[in-house]
Design a protein around this motif. Structure first.
Motif, mmCIF file in Angstrom:
data_model
loop_
_atom_site.group_PDB
_atom_site.id
_atom_site.type_symbol
_atom_site.label_atom_id
_atom_site.label_comp_id
_atom_site.label_asym_id
_atom_site.label_seq_id
_atom_site.Cartn_x
_atom_site.Cartn_y
_atom_site.Cartn_z
ATOM 1 N N UNK A 143 0.817 -1.220 0.000
ATOM 2 C CA UNK A 143 0.000 0.000 0.000
ATOM 3 C C UNK A 143 0.846 1.264 0.000
ATOM 4 N N UNK A 144 2.049 1.172 0.602
ATOM 5 C CA UNK A 144 2.935 2.339 0.601
ATOM 6 C C UNK A 144 3.295 2.724 -0.821
ATOM 7 N N UNK A 145 3.411 1.715 -1.674
ATOM 8 C CA UNK A 145 3.755 1.963 -3.075
ATOM 9 C C UNK A 145 2.722 2.899 -3.686
ATOM 10 N N UNK A 146 1.493 2.647 -3.355
ATOM 11 C CA UNK A 146 0.402 3.448 -3.904
ATOM 12 C C UNK A 146 0.434 4.866 -3.343
ATOM 13 N N UNK A 147 0.708 4.972 -2.038
ATOM 14 C CA UNK A 147 0.772 6.306 -1.426
ATOM 15 C C UNK A 147 1.918 7.134 -1.993
ATOM 16 N N UNK A 148 3.083 6.490 -2.175
ATOM 17 C CA UNK A 148 4.215 7.233 -2.752
ATOM 18 C C UNK A 148 3.896 7.616 -4.196
ATOM 19 N N UNK A 149 3.285 6.712 -4.921
ATOM 20 C CA UNK A 149 2.928 7.001 -6.319
ATOM 21 C C UNK A 149 2.033 8.239 -6.381
ATOM 22 N N UNK A 150 1.128 8.304 -5.456
ATOM 23 C CA UNK A 150 0.200 9.428 -5.415
ATOM 24 C C UNK A 150 0.962 10.730 -5.161
ATOM 25 N N UNK A 151 1.875 10.703 -4.195
ATOM 26 C CA UNK A 151 2.651 11.904 -3.862
ATOM 27 C C UNK A 151 3.509 12.349 -5.042
ATOM 28 N N UNK A 152 4.171 11.415 -5.694
ATOM 29 C CA UNK A 152 4.988 11.761 -6.862
ATOM 30 C C UNK A 152 4.102 12.251 -8.010
ATOM 31 N N UNK A 153 2.954 11.636 -8.135
ATOM 32 C CA UNK A 153 2.022 12.019 -9.200
ATOM 33 C C UNK A 153 1.501 13.443 -9.012
ATOM 34 N N UNK A 154 1.399 13.863 -7.763
ATOM 35 C CA UNK A 154 0.939 15.225 -7.502
ATOM 36 C C UNK A 154 2.046 16.246 -7.762
ATOM 37 N N UNK A 155 3.293 15.807 -7.554
ATOM 38 C CA UNK A 155 4.414 16.740 -7.713
ATOM 39 C C UNK A 155 4.906 16.827 -9.161
ATOM 40 N N UNK A 156 4.780 15.731 -9.883
ATOM 41 C CA UNK A 156 5.383 15.657 -11.228
ATOM 42 C C UNK A 156 4.357 15.225 -12.275
ATOM 43 N N UNK A 157 4.534 15.710 -13.507
ATOM 44 C CA UNK A 157 3.641 15.227 -14.564
ATOM 45 C C UNK A 157 4.077 13.829 -15.021
ATOM 46 N N UNK A 158 3.800 12.843 -14.201
ATOM 47 C CA UNK A 158 4.246 11.478 -14.524
ATOM 48 C C UNK A 158 3.600 10.993 -15.815
ATOM 49 N N UNK A 159 4.361 10.220 -16.568
ATOM 50 C CA UNK A 159 3.790 9.623 -17.782
ATOM 51 C C UNK A 159 3.623 8.114 -17.620
#
Ligand code: GDP
Length: 296
Positions: free
Chosen positions: A227-243
């Motif tokens: 689940x941490x993977x998902x939380x970190x993904x969310x944080x990075x997704x908010x900071x960066x225009x992830x593709x």
């Protein structure tokens, strides 16, 4: 891994024998079992809830046609919905730009960024005949730069040397310049990671992203962190225009739930998965195949 859901469901789908239709009452036990399996595999709760609702809706009223038995029909619905949840199709890397196409690798320390940068360079060279340049912008850990240099050497991929007295942005822009002059098709930029998300690190990678304007900003995440993977993904997704996302260590004893949650939570496609520590342990992610693997 969430392998072999079919076997797990074998008990409850026996109840479906002899039924001509899947109905709310006759699929209740099977739905409960799917829900439990997903939660045990560490799939995020909101994702589980939505998924169960989708399966239920798709299953209800399904005529059990031909020689399919009702259990198989139910499994078929789960398979289709799992595939949908993970994004339906493989999302290929987008390299359609004036070379060098820049790929920025983001993620926490230990997620597998450096290893994956090497794997990706090798894959692009072998599968797409790309000339790749690797560079590390991790000015906090000399060992990280050294790790990428060694890897590049082993794989015979060009490496742009950097050192810890430089600013990450300067390194990246110099590497970009070099790649242009030397006709590299792709520049893979490995970045510093921290053990946890912090504001300074996010600011730095945001600036790097703004300066480099990568065509791909990939978030590398360890599937074993659940689940941490998902939380970190969310944080990075908010900071960066992830593709896109690269999910590493799917070969480990991870329960695999991250593969099912990440797409839904971030809205970004999983483009690759890491399946071993070795340089060839990177594969394109295919939702349909992963769904089959989950169902066993
Ligand atoms: P970074 O700090 O994000 O650059 O992470 P590294 O690339 O140094 O990787 C951390 C550890 O994870 C190393 O021991 C890698 O060999 C290992 N690793 C990376 N990807 C995979 C994978 O797909 N499977 C396995 N089993 N190990 C991996």
């Amino acid at each position: 891994m969430l392998d072999n859901l079919t076997q797990r469901l074998s008990g409850v789908i026996k109840n479906l024998r002899g039924q001509a239709r899947l109905t709310e009452s006759n699929i209740q036990d099977a739905l409960r079992e799917v829900r439990m399996a997903l939660l045990e595999a560490d799939v995020a709760l909101p994702v589980v809830k939505d998924f169960i609702a989708q399966v239920k809706e798709a299953a209800l009223g399904q005529e059990v046609i031909g020689n399919l038995n009702p259990g198989q029909a139910f499994i078929g619905v789960v398979h289709r919905e799992l595939t949908k949840l993970m994004g339906e199709h493989n999302d290929a890397l987008n390299l359609a730009t004036t070379p060098p196409a820049v790929i920025l690798m983001a993620g926490l320390q230990g997620a597998g960024k450096t290893t994956t940068s090497g794997k990706l360079a090798k894959l692009l060279r072998e599968q797409q005949k790309k000339k790749v340049l690797l560079v590390s912008c991790d000015v906090y850990r000399p060992a990280a730069i050294e790790q990428l240099r060694t890897l590049a050497q082993q794989l015979e991929i060009d490496f742009f040397a950097s050192d810890i007295s430089q600013k990450p942005q300067d390194i990246a822009l110099a590497a970009h310049d070099y790649a242009k002059k030397h006709y590299h098709d792709v520049l893979i930029v490995d970045t510093a990671g921290r053990l946890a998300i912090d504001a300074a690190m996010m600011e730095e990678i945001k600036q790097l992203n703004a300066a480099l304007k990568p065509i791909e900003t990939l978030f590398v995440v360890d599937a074993m962190t659940g689940q941490d993977a998902v939380n970190t993904a969310k944080a990075f997704g908010e900071a960066l225009p992830l593709t896109g996302v690269i999910l590493t260590k799917l070969d480990g004893d991870a329960r695999g739930g991250a593969a099912l949650s990440v797409r839904q939570i971030t809205g970004k496609p999983i483009k690759f998965i890491g399946v071993s520590e070795k340089p060839n342990g990177l594969e394109a992610f295919h939702p349909e195949r992963m769904a089959s693997r989950v169902l066993g």
